[in-house]
Design a protein around this motif. Structure first.
Motif: not given
Length: 295
Positions: A247-261
């Motif tokens: 449930g914790v999404t930070t900007l670096p995690m969002l970059v990872y999700g957008k790019a990789i996932l």
């Protein structure tokens, strides 16, 4: 004979003794222009940092990329989460780091020097290692929950905070506090102990000595360590990932999700540009406030 000796005894200047060839001016010393010395570091900086950053910015300028990202609720939630986690972690590291540094520097106890040296070793640890240690202690199947279930017979333990924002906050404070302690210990090592002795001889209590003598001397080191921790917390990725806080999404995690996932590289670059701008902006703001405060 005397006149010849006197004439020979006087040493003529070098320019007169060895005259320059006729018709050829003396050679001027060769100097390398200053800009030539700046070329190697500028070239390395351009290749390693500026060129990749330019590619990210170029990719983020895709039509509709910024509008689409700014309109999404996930981006706004990640932005708020990133900022408050970074500010809260920095505040916790400043308070805890200052208290621990004062104890190590001014309270004599066995093993104090070994603890100070361990701080230097701790700085080399990767962030996920500290997170794994916390998972072994307070994870769902960690030691604390295991002891609880063994004693009470319950099927599960009560310690489940590591998968929440508070678990991420605890992990970041645990990992980044030594980054505040290191400049503080360096500053305290050069502090005149005579000030403390005079204040103590005049009847000042320990808390007053800390507030009026030690704290003003520690402000520059606190500003340096705090600004470093603030920037690192804004860009922290490993701690959030290894805590398993879904449930914790930070900007670096969002970059990872957008790019990789999701393979949405334009949106990932937009979030990355915002993250860089936020890091630089908060760092400049923090340094400005610290400078006005006398740090």
């Amino acid at each position: 004979m005397a006149s010849r000796t006197g004439a020979l005894g006087e040493r003529a200047p070098l320019a007169e003794a060895v005259p320059a060839p006729a018709g050829r001016p003396p050679a001027a010393p060769r100097t390398v222009p200053v800009w030539v010395w700046a070329l190697p570091p500028v070239a390395v900086l351009a290749v390693v940092f500026l060129y990749p950053l330019a590619l990210v910015v170029q990719e983020s300028l895709a039509p509709g990329a910024y509008a689409g990202v700014f309109a999404s609720a996930s981006f706004r939630e990640a932005l708020v989460t990133t900022v408050w986690l970074a500010l809260a972690s920095t505040a916790g590291c400043l308070v805890l780091g200052f208290v621990l540094a004062v104890v190590i520097a001014f309270v004599p106890f066995p093993g104090g020097k070994a603890v100070a040296k361990f701080i230097d070793v701790f700085l080399s640890f990767p962030s996920f290692l500290i997170t794994l240690a916390l998972l072994f202690l307070y994870g769902t199947v960690g030691m604390a929950n295991g002891v609880w279930t063994d004693v009470t017979g319950d099927p599960s333990g009560p310690f489940r905070f590591l998968t929440t924002p508070w678990g991420v906050l605890l992990a970041e404070i645990t990992y980044f506090t030594p980054f505040v302690m290191r400049p503080l210990l360096a500053a305290f090592s050069q502090m005149e102990t005579a000030q403390l002795e005079v204040a103590s001889s005049l009847g000042a209590r320990p808390l007053r000595i800390v507030r009026q003598v030690i704290l003003p001397e520690a402000l520059p080191a606190l500003a340096a360590g705090g600004s470093l921790v603030l920037v690192m917390c804004l860009n922290e990725f490993g701690i959030v990932l290894f805590t398993g806080a879904k449930g914790v999404t930070t900007l670096p995690m969002l970059v990872y999700g957008k790019a990789i996932l999701e393979s949405d590289y334009a949106a990932a670059c937009v979030v990355a540009v915002v993250n860089v701008a936020l890091s630089v902006g908060l760092y400049v703001l923090y340094r400005g406030v610290s400078r006005r405060a006398g740090a």
